[in-house]
Design an enzyme around this catalytic site. Structure first.
Site, PDB file in Angstrom:
ATOM      1  N   CYS A 120      33.169  36.669  39.512  1.00 12.65           N
ATOM      2  CA  CYS A 120      33.140  37.660  40.591  1.00 12.65           C
ATOM      3  C   CYS A 120      33.864  38.921  40.119  1.00 12.65           C
ATOM      4  CB  CYS A 120      33.813  37.069  41.827  1.00 12.65           C
ATOM      5  SG  CYS A 120      34.024  38.214  43.215  1.00 12.65           S
ATOM      6  N   HIS A 121      33.498  40.062  40.687  1.00  9.75           N
ATOM      7  CA  HIS A 121      34.152  41.318  40.299  1.00  9.75           C
ATOM      8  C   HIS A 121      35.650  41.304  40.585  1.00  9.75           C
ATOM      9  CE1 HIS A 121      31.066  44.063  38.789  1.00  9.75           C
ATOM     10  NE2 HIS A 121      30.232  43.508  39.643  1.00  9.75           N
ATOM     11  N   THR A 122      36.085  40.511  41.567  1.00 10.61           N
ATOM     12  CA  THR A 122      37.516  40.436  41.850  1.00 10.61           C
ATOM     13  C   THR A 122      38.280  39.879  40.653  1.00 10.61           C
ATOM     14  OG1 THR A 122      37.040  40.121  44.193  1.00 10.61           O
ATOM     15  CG2 THR A 122      39.253  39.564  43.458  1.00 10.61           C
TER      16      THR A 122
ATOM     17  N   HIS B  56      37.796  32.010  41.413  1.00  9.49           N
ATOM     18  CA  HIS B  56      37.982  31.652  42.819  1.00  9.49           C
ATOM     19  C   HIS B  56      36.663  31.317  43.516  1.00  9.49           C
ATOM     20  CE1 HIS B  56      36.973  35.909  42.748  1.00  9.49           C
ATOM     21  NE2 HIS B  56      36.585  35.801  43.998  1.00  9.49           N
ATOM     22  N   GLU B  57      35.568  31.278  42.769  1.00 10.38           N
ATOM     23  CA  GLU B  57      34.252  30.994  43.353  1.00 10.38           C
ATOM     24  C   GLU B  57      33.724  29.745  42.659  1.00 10.38           C
ATOM     25  OE1 GLU B  57      31.614  34.498  44.469  1.00 10.38           O
ATOM     26  OE2 GLU B  57      30.422  33.594  42.896  1.00 10.38           O
TER      27      GLU B  57
ATOM     28  N   CYS C 295      44.698  26.962  58.436  1.00  9.25           N
ATOM     29  CA  CYS C 295      45.644  25.893  58.759  1.00  9.25           C
ATOM     30  C   CYS C 295      45.379  25.291  60.123  1.00  9.25           C
ATOM     31  CB  CYS C 295      47.073  26.415  58.663  1.00  9.25           C
ATOM     32  SG  CYS C 295      47.560  27.532  60.016  1.00  9.25           S
TER      33      CYS C 295
ATOM     34  N   CYS D  78      48.323  28.293  63.179  1.00 11.82           N
ATOM     35  CA  CYS D  78      48.996  29.578  63.397  1.00 11.82           C
ATOM     36  C   CYS D  78      48.276  30.394  64.481  1.00 11.82           C
ATOM     37  CB  CYS D  78      49.056  30.372  62.096  1.00 11.82           C
ATOM     38  SG  CYS D  78      47.443  30.962  61.505  1.00 11.82           S
TER      39      CYS D  78
ATOM     40  N   CYS E 266      44.707  31.492  63.329  1.00 14.31           N
ATOM     41  CA  CYS E 266      43.698  30.432  63.337  1.00 14.31           C
ATOM     42  C   CYS E 266      43.315  30.037  64.759  1.00 14.31           C
ATOM     43  CB  CYS E 266      44.201  29.203  62.582  1.00 14.31           C
ATOM     44  SG  CYS E 266      44.199  29.396  60.781  1.00 14.31           S
TER      45      CYS E 266
ATOM     46  N   CYS F  30      44.503  33.773  58.220  1.00 17.27           N
ATOM     47  CA  CYS F  30      45.403  32.654  58.484  1.00 17.27           C
ATOM     48  C   CYS F  30      46.823  33.048  58.086  1.00 17.27           C
ATOM     49  CB  CYS F  30      44.960  31.424  57.694  1.00 17.27           C
ATOM     50  SG  CYS F  30      46.093  30.006  57.750  1.00 17.27           S
TER      51      CYS F  30
ATOM     52  N   ARG G  61      50.608  35.122  52.973  1.00 21.38           N
ATOM     53  CA  ARG G  61      51.943  35.632  53.229  1.00 21.38           C
ATOM     54  C   ARG G  61      52.072  37.146  53.065  1.00 21.38           C
ATOM     55  NH1 ARG G  61      52.063  30.874  50.504  1.00 21.38           N
ATOM     56  NH2 ARG G  61      52.144  31.873  48.465  1.00 21.38           N
TER      57      ARG G  61
ATOM     58  N   CYS H 291      32.944  32.446  47.719  1.00 25.55           N
ATOM     59  CA  CYS H 291      33.357  33.850  47.841  1.00 25.55           C
ATOM     60  C   CYS H 291      32.173  34.776  48.096  1.00 25.55           C
ATOM     61  CB  CYS H 291      34.125  34.316  46.613  1.00 25.55           C
ATOM     62  SG  CYS H 291      34.571  36.071  46.680  1.00 25.55           S
TER      63      CYS H 291
ATOM     64  N   ARG I 220      24.936  36.712  39.407  1.00 25.34           N
ATOM     65  CA  ARG I 220      25.983  35.702  39.295  1.00 25.34           C
ATOM     66  C   ARG I 220      25.706  34.842  38.084  1.00 25.34           C
ATOM     67  NH1 ARG I 220      29.052  38.175  42.059  1.00 25.34           N
ATOM     68  NH2 ARG I 220      30.389  37.358  43.744  1.00 25.34           N
TER      69      ARG I 220
END
Length: 380
Positions: A47-49, A69-70, A99, A102, A105, A113, A117, A180, A375
């Site tokens: 992915c480009h990220t 991440h994909e 989760c 929270c 969510c 979510c 952080r 993703c 892809r």
């Protein structure tokens, strides 16, 4: 021989520093701790990220890091307190946790979510596990995680809130895209913009995310879908997926937004920036109609500060939206998206242009950066 509770040695692609090829290394992957799951990655795509993170303009990145991440894989073992997964389950990890406890969510208004952080830089927030340590080591050094996934490793460890169990019959070399790119683009149209039947749309950037946005616009019933890219070779796929018009800004004698306004009698109802960059964002907003035009920002370019937007454009009824993972509440939605693919609601196969062995990961990056792939799926 069971690997449960033991350190696993396997191969991974490590980014030791910015602007350098990834290095295939042997890494040690520690067993999962409480509420963590160790996964054998079967397929991961580029992915480009991932590329943005090793771009020298992206100052927030931490090195050394295992990107990716994909992906999709199979549960190898689970840590204490994990109740929703068992070894052998097919799963998709993702960077958007859910989760289910929270305030975010529990709200129907967002898919964010509280486990994320740092809301200002969410894609690099999950560079360590929740206890602030890494599960990866290489040559005696700890290696950073990436986006809570780190799928450029034959084995990885993720939080159980960053993971969904999927159909046992799922084709992992295709549904990995749901982790993703596909979900982000498709959901931008379906969930965030809420494209309406008979509406007009413009999609800027025809990578995996942009083409997935076109799929979403088509399924939502848009009557006109204008696809925009500086690489005209991508237009064939765009038309197959539902684009009615294709424009290359480099072939035009006036700004792209002016052409789109002329084609749509005043501007489109919905525009999607899936490329990123100030100029593209500005063009996407400018090509929407006064009164109710909606511009959804999906893509982000490393180091770009975004457009300088005149308040007048917004006062006159245009809206700018942002979308994160296409607005999908991840744990709940990913299994449903896999089922929709299985039931042929949409086509993921057309988005995969190359399949390569994992060792050729740098070739996959070259194909993406040169605009020669949509892809590329890597298999171990």
């Amino acid at each position: 021989m069971s690997t449960k509770g033991k350190v696993i040695k396997c191969k991974a692609a490590i980014a030791w520093e910015a602007d350098k090829p990834l290095c295939i290394e042997e890494v040690e992957v520690a067993p999962p701790k409480a509420h963590e799951v160790r996964i054998q990655i079967i397929a991961t795509s580029i992915c480009h990220t991932d590329a943005n993170t090793i771009d020298p303009n992206f100052k927030e990145a931490l090195f050394p890091v295992i990107l990716g991440h994909e992906s999709a894989g199979i549960v190898e073992s689970i840590g204490p307190g994990v109740t929703n997964f068992k070894p052998g389950d097919k799963v998709i990890p993702f960077f958007t946790p859910q989760c289910k406890k929270c305030k975010f969510c529990l709200s129907p208004l967002t898919n964010i979510c509280g486990k994320i952080r740092k809301f200002d830089t969410p894609t690099i927030d999950q560079e360590l596990m929740e206890d602030k340590t890494s599960r990866f080591t290489c040559k005696g050094k700890p290696i950073y995680h990436f986006m809570g996934v780190s799928s450029f490793s034959q084995y990885t460890v993720v939080s159980d809130v960053n993971l969904a169990k999927i159909d046992d019959e799922a084709n992992l070399e295709r549904v990995c895209l749901i982790g993703c790119g596909f979900s982000s683009g498709y959901g931008a149209a379906i969930n965030t913009a809420k494209v309406t039947p008979g509406s007009t749309c413009a999609v800027f950037g025809l990578g995996g995310v942009g083409l997935s946005a076109i799929i979403g616009c088509k399924i939502a019933g848009a009557s006109k879908i204008i696809a925009i890219d500086i690489n005209s070779e991508k237009f064939t796929k765009a038309k197959v997926l539902g684009a009615t018009d294709c424009l290359n800004p480099r072939d035009l004698d006036k700004p792209i937004q002016e052409i789109i306004i002329e084609l749509t009698n005043g501007g489109v109802d919905f525009a999607f920036d899936c490329a990123g960059g100030s100029d593209t964002m500005s063009a996407a907003l400018d090509c929407t109609t006064v009164g109710w035009g909606s511009c959804t920002v999906v893509g982000v370019k490393a180091g770009d500060e975004g457009p300088n937007v005149s308040p007048v454009k917004l006062i006159m009824g245009r809206r700018i939206n942002g979308t994160f993972f296409g607005g999908w509440k991840s744990v709940d939605s990913v299994p449903k998206l896999v089922a929709d693919y299985k039931n042929k609601k949409f086509d993921l196969d057309i988005l995969v242009t190359h399949t390569l062995p994992f060792d050729r990961i740098n070739e996959a990056f070259d194909l993406m950066n040169q605009g020669k792939s949509i892809r590329t799926v890597l298999t171990f």
